[in-house]
Design an enzyme around this catalytic site. Structure first.
Site, PDB file in Angstrom:
ATOM      1  CG  HIS A   1      -3.998   0.677   4.832  1.00 43.53           C
ATOM      2  ND1 HIS A   1      -3.595  -0.183   3.843  1.00 43.53           N
ATOM      3  CD2 HIS A   1      -4.922   1.501   4.284  1.00 43.53           C
ATOM      4  CE1 HIS A   1      -4.265   0.104   2.733  1.00 43.53           C
ATOM      5  NE2 HIS A   1      -5.074   1.130   2.975  1.00 43.53           N
TER       6      HIS A   1
ATOM      7  CB  CYS B   1      -0.953   0.000   1.178  1.00 47.77           C
ATOM      8  SG  CYS B   1      -0.143  -0.246   2.764  1.00 47.77           S
TER       9      CYS B   1
END
Ligand SMILES: [Zn+2]
Length: 1028
Positions: free
Chosen positions: A305, A50
């Site tokens: 994340h 990510c």
């Protein structure tokens, strides 16, 4: 070095997002999903990538970067097709990046893959990928790119766009000599801890000076001694793109652990870097920067994340405003947050107070006083701990606050004094946004004003998901567990050419355009195939000509395969299209064509509604894959009218009857057969059909379970109901008990609770037929079964005429085959004293009623000469009447006859001398045999006394004759060796014989002397007349 810090931790992502992502994930065989309404492509998360995705999207949305990359042609980079050739000089990293960018810009898919690119980095495993932090990755990527572009015209691509210089200077207070050291940077790393925002951090780094004084002196090279000096740093060269890395992760040396700084850290949408620069005399435009990307880290320091907010500078994506109503609701919520935030954000609070001031500047301590008055909090109490002293704080924000020359008074800088009125403000923003260098601070100004204006289209790119956001949403990333981690600014002066706007093909080299066009064509083709595969439905057409209607449903007259035609059709087509297709398939079809929905039921095929409305789509009608349709004329099949619809569904009912016999004695007591009834059949009709001769019908709700205890009798009121309404469905069982069967079972309160007796059987042989049919049948029965039921069942089983029941009887058959006396019809098996398994004959003639006697009779004592005959008489008839009936039946006449019983050795015995007594009175029983004897009975009042003569053995020769001749009877003397007086046997002399001497008729009133006289007379006769 970062351990698992950047490992994906999806616990931060809402389930909703996760679920959606999984759902939209295409199967391997299916083409990837197309872009959604934003028209922007996401990037697949390939396991901990990510952060890479966020950075790649940032580079993509740096048009100057991607165009510089695209400007490098195959002549410089080689081509990927040659990458396997050993001698070819192929620069894989920039080529893969070019291709990925082209895909992200042009390929119509929801998310692109980075596998090829990461492989070009030499990253082949998740392990290698997750070793990097996004800030670190930025440098690795730039370095790798630079290395791979050495010797090409793109060798300085990174430097051109990102390289800046910081100069560190130390000025000797004595000789004014300046000692300086330059530092190159591709990104600036700034502190988060202890500062309120980017500007304060830059102020601390590039405005504040550090002094060498007192014990901490500086050694000046020119003076060659320790001197007082000032140390400062400045930005010497600003790059077109300024990348700022925030030091959110720190190490707590006391606790000896890493932690994430989650305090509020503001950063402006636009920033003027002039105060931090070495050269400050250039035009404002040289210092103005605009935020265009914010990489956000969500999570703690041991997992998280990344996603990125990006400003779509070229307006490539479809940035849709949310519905006005939604926003009004949202705005209210936002306003509440803002009000709370306003107190939290000292900059906004102070600006608000100063903006309201009539006079331009107020003393600093007066500002503190007003803060207390207006917001109810003092600086020292509320903000000092976090932001330091008020004066220092004001000084740290020079772009907002302006001090009087003596530094006692403070006011807002000119551009911040604009009243917060939307009209003028909005116009101002639109006409010259670059002037609003601290626009993010105008908190009272709704960001909405800029919504829809050019260049402010922000998107949240979160791996494969892309969604539009409002510029104001960026403020949510100032602080907290989810907050900004890297900031990307572009120089405001960099203008985009008008032809680039909304044009993703802009500056993409021809070969990549072609490649993407071809790929899109391929994708479209695959999607069309997939689409038609997904929408194609198979219909089974059953042709009426191949069907027959019988047993309540349609059945193929041929094999299933021959009777059914399969048709594949797109579900989005109309019924009219379908009808056309069917007509084409069945060229020879004549007359009306009706299409009915059919369904295969256990009973067979049943028809439902007729398809109607040719303009409707098959989908709209509700035709699903695999649907059965019946093609017919809508009326009849093979001449039989067919009832359709759910009200006429055929139901297969399992009909159980008690077994006719049960040789094992235990176990299965039922025979089963399946019958089809329309579900609208009345229960009464069902009853009539299954039990025409009456009886009861029971249902078993539990279907296949045949346990007796679950049986339930249909009540009288059920008879008006239908098969459907009483809940009989396919596979349900009913139990039919005819009248005699009912005696087997115990039906209490409507439930069959148990079988009363073990069921056994009797055999019946047909004696009504003369054709010698020796057929035996077995009839189930219990000891309580009534004979008439057995007879009726036997007649049915023997397939004789029903009327025979009125003129037949059952007669037990003895072991030697003799038909015994008929059993009265109302007797039970037990009353008739029949053994189970015994044989009965079904014979002509009525069985005697219970008031009647069945008698055998013979004429004379010689049964060989006279066959045994049978007669049924009322038990109340007199002996005389009975004699007359028997004489009549045997064809005899006259009155010189009398009746005797037959004795135990089948010889004429006691005479029935009381002619007027009834048979009942004389205890004549059913099955007795009587003998018609010649000769009159003695007159009334006379006795007939047998005379026995005891004579010596010497007379035996006479005795033998006499013995044989006495009434023609065979009589064994030893059987008569009973003592007439009851004395001991010795009384009979061993050499004496007992001889019957005849009988004497004598009046009952006669004396013993009279009897003796009579005897002497007879004795004389015996002696004188040898043959008597
Ligand atoms: Zn010096």
């Amino acid at each position: 070095m970062f351990g698992d810090l950047f490992e994906e931790d999806f616990s931060f992502i809402s389930n909703n997002h996760c679920g959606k992502g999984k759902k939209s994930k295409p199967r391997d065989s299916e083409p990837p999903a197309p872009r959604d309404f934003t028209k922007l492509s996401g990037i697949k998360n390939q396991g901990g990538t990510c952060y890479l995705n966020s950075l790649l999207q940032t580079l993509l949305f740096t048009p100057e970067f991607r165009e510089a990359l695209f400007s490098l042609g195959p002549e410089e980079l080689g081509t990927l097709d040659d990458s396997s050739k050993p001698d070819a000089k192929v620069r894989i990293i920039p080529l893969q990046l070019q291709r990925l960018f082209a895909q992200l810009l042009l390929l119509d898919q929801q998310a692109a893959s980075t596998t090829d690119l990461t492989e070009s980095f030499g990253w082949n495993s998740h392990e290698e990928m997750r070793q990097h932090d996004v800030q670190e990755l930025n440098r690795i990527l730039f370095s790798a790119l630079e290395t791979s572009l050495v010797g090409t015209s793109g060798h300085d691509l990174i430097n051109r766009l990102y390289h800046g210089i910081v100069v560190n200077q130390i000025v000797c207070k004595e000789c004014k000599n300046i000692s300086e050291r330059q530092e190159d940077f591709l990104d600036l790393t700034v502190a988060v801890k202890g500062v309120t925002g980017l500007e304060e951090a830059l102020w601390n780094m590039y405005v504040e000076e550090e002094y060498f004084e007192n014990e901490n002196l500086y050694r000046c090279g020119a003076c060659d001694k320790l001197v007082e000096a000032s140390k400062s740093a400045k930005l010497r060269k600003l790059p077109p793109f300024l990348t700022v890395s925030l030091l959110r992760f720190n190490f707590d040396f006391e606790k000896c652990e890493r932690y994430k700084e989650t305090s509020c850290y503001t950063f402006p949408i636009q920033i003027n870097l002039r105060p931090f620069c070495e050269q400050t005399e250039m035009d404002d435009s040289e210092y103005m920067y605009e935020l265009f990307s914010v990489i956000i880290h969500k999570g703690g320091c041991y997992g998280g994340h990344y996603h990125v907010y990006i400003r779509d500078v070229d307006e490539l994506g479809n940035w849709q405003l949310q519905e006005e109503e939604d926003r009004l609701i949202e705005d209210k919520a936002l306003r509440d947050i803002e009000n709370a935030k306003e107190i939290e954000n000292p900059l906004a609070v102070l600006k608000g107070i100063l903006a309201e001031e009539e006079s331009k500047q107020i003393p600093v301590d007066q500002l503190g006083q007003k803060l207390l008055e207006e917001k109810g909090v003092s600086w020292n109490k509320k903000y000092r701990k976090q932001y330091g002293p008020l004066r220092k704080y004001l000084q740290n924000h020079p772009q907002i606050f302006q001090f009087s020359p003596d530094e006692n008074k403070v006011g807002l800088k000119e551009k911040h004094k604009l009243p917060f009125k939307s009209d003028s403000q909005g116009q101002d923003f639109q006409s010259s946004p670059q002037k609003n260098d601290v626009q993010w601070n105008s908190e009272k100004n709704p960001t909405r004003l800029r919504d829809g204006s050019a260049g402010c289209h922000w998107f949240d790119l979160n791996d494969s998901k892309v969604q539009p956001i409002k510029e104001k949403d960026i403020e949510k990333q100032f602080q907290g567990k989810e907050s900004a981690y890297m900031l990307f600014y572009r120089k405001s002066e960099l203008k985009r050419p008008p032809e680039a706007r909304g044009n993703p093909r802009y500056q993409i080299p021809e070969h990549l355009l072609n490649e993407m066009n071809a790929a899109n064509t391929e994708l479209q083709k695959k999607r069309a195939e997939c689409d038609s595969a997904n929408n194609g439905i198979d219909l089974h057409l059953h042709l009426s000509s191949c069907y027959k209607f019988h047993n309540g449903a349609l059945h193929p007259s041929l094999t299933w395969k021959e009777s059914v035609v399969d048709l594949t059709i797109d579900r989005r087509k109309t019924l009219g299209d379908l009808r056309q297709s069917v007509f084409q398939m069945l060229e020879s079809w004549e007359g009306d064509m009706i299409l009915s929905v059919a369904k295969s039921l256990p009973a067979g095929l049943h028809l439902y509604q007729i398809l109607d409305g040719d303009e409707l789509t098959l989908d709209g009608i509700g035709l699903a894959d695999g649907a059965d349709l019946f093609v017919w004329n809508g009326k009849e099949v093979g001449g039989t009218k067919v009832m359709t619809g759910p009200d006429h569904e055929p139901v297969v009912i399992n009909v159980l009857r008690l077994a006719e016999y049960n040789e094992g004695g235990k176990g299965q007591h039922f025979t089963e057969s399946q019958h089809v009834f329309s579900c609208s059949t009345k229960v009464a009709d069902l009853h009539t059909a299954l039990a025409p001769s009456g009886g009861i019908i029971l249902k078993n709700g539990s279907g296949l379970d045949k346990e007796a205890k679950n049986w339930e009798v249909f009540r009288e009121e059920d008879m008006k109901e239908t098969v459907k309404s009483v809940g009989l469905t396919d596979g349900c069982s009913v139990l039919i008990l005819d009248s005699h069967d009912q005696s087997f079972v115990n039906v209490s309160s409507g439930n069959l609770t148990a079988f009363t007796y073990d069921i056994s059987w009797l055999q019946v042989k047909n004696f009504c037929r003369t054709d010698g049919d020796e057929k035996h049948i077995k009839i189930t029965a219990t000891i309580e079964t009534v004979m008439s039921d057995i007879k009726r069942k036997a007649i049915r089983e023997l397939q004789l005429e029903e009327e025979l029941a009125n003129d037949s009887c059952l007669r037990p058959i003895s072991g030697n085959g003799k038909l015994l006396s008929p059993v009265p019809e109302d007797y039970t098996v037990k009353e008739a004293e029949l053994k189970m398994g015994s044989l009965l004959g079904l014979c002509h003639g009525k069985a005697p009623a219970s008031t009647q006697l069945f008698l055998y009779f013979i004429v004379g004592s010689d049964q060989n000469a006279s066959p045994e005959m049978e007669i049924v008489v009322e038990e109340t008839v007199s002996v005389k009447e009975c004699l007359n009936l028997m004489l009549e039946k045997s064809g005899l006449s006259g009155d010189d006859w009398h009746l005797r019983r037959i004795d135990w050795c089948y010889e004429a015995g006691e005479a029935l001398s009381q002619e007027n007594a009834t048979l009942k009175e004389l205890n004549v029983c059913r099955g007795d045999t009587l003998v018609i004897m010649e000769g009159k009975l003695p007159p009334k009042g006379f006795l007939k006394i047998p005379i026995w003569w005891l004579k010596s053995s010497s007379h035996k020769k006479h005795g033998e004759n006499a013995q044989d001749q006495v009434n023609g009877m065979t009589c064994k003397m030893d059987a008569l060796q009973v003592s007439p007086s009851g004395d001991s046997p010795e009384y009979i002399h061993p050499d004496m014989d007992l001889c019957y001497a005849g009988s004497i008729e004598i009046a009952g009133e006669a004396s013993l002397e009279d009897l003796k006289m009579q005897y002497v007379l007879i004795w004389h006769l015996l002696i004188c007349h040898v043959q008597w």
